[in-house]
Design an enzyme around this catalytic site. Sequence first.
Site, mmCIF file in Angstrom:
data_model
loop_
_atom_site.group_PDB
_atom_site.id
_atom_site.type_symbol
_atom_site.label_atom_id
_atom_site.label_comp_id
_atom_site.label_asym_id
_atom_site.label_seq_id
_atom_site.Cartn_x
_atom_site.Cartn_y
_atom_site.Cartn_z
ATOM 1 N N ASN A 84 66.949 14.651 8.996
ATOM 2 C CA ASN A 84 67.837 15.774 9.287
ATOM 3 C C ASN A 84 68.059 16.559 8.006
ATOM 4 O OD1 ASN A 84 68.232 14.822 11.980
ATOM 5 N ND2 ASN A 84 69.653 13.317 11.175
ATOM 6 N N SER A 92 74.201 13.813 7.689
ATOM 7 C CA SER A 92 75.556 13.364 7.369
ATOM 8 C C SER A 92 75.677 12.830 5.940
ATOM 9 C CB SER A 92 76.028 12.309 8.372
ATOM 10 O OG SER A 92 75.153 11.197 8.368
ATOM 11 N N HIS A 97 66.666 11.055 3.597
ATOM 12 C CA HIS A 97 66.442 9.771 4.251
ATOM 13 C C HIS A 97 65.704 9.990 5.561
ATOM 14 C CE1 HIS A 97 70.393 11.170 5.673
ATOM 15 N NE2 HIS A 97 70.195 10.470 6.787
ATOM 16 N N HIS A 99 64.900 8.296 9.339
ATOM 17 C CA HIS A 99 65.262 7.339 10.376
ATOM 18 C C HIS A 99 63.974 6.904 11.060
ATOM 19 C CE1 HIS A 99 69.599 8.546 10.468
ATOM 20 N NE2 HIS A 99 69.091 9.673 10.006
#
Length: 111
Positions: A84, A92, A97, A99
């Site tokens: 994201n 967030s 990062h 996922h």
Amino acid sequence: MDCVFCKIANGEIPTEAIYEDDHIIAFNDLDPQAPIHVLVIPKKHITSLARLDEGDGGLMGHIMLKIAEIAADMGLEGYRVVTNIGEDGGQSVPHLHFHVLGGRSLQWPPG
């Protein structure tokens, strides 16, 4: 720096690593969205995919190769890799990062 992922990467916040080397660490997400939900982060602080520079190409290739290895080691034949970017993209934690989600049939569109 007050970055939770930097603290994990530096060992200041303990985590049970699924995989770790000099450049990345992978660990289970604390709020899993699938039976298997692993986060893969670079140890180098990069805010997001939008903040990569020319020197990060090797690191990005390394991350992608290791994601494939981690997924195979976990027995995943089909899985989703998501990153994201920015608040509107659902990021967030302001540290790049990825996922890795699997262990069930994943629907599209995701949300």
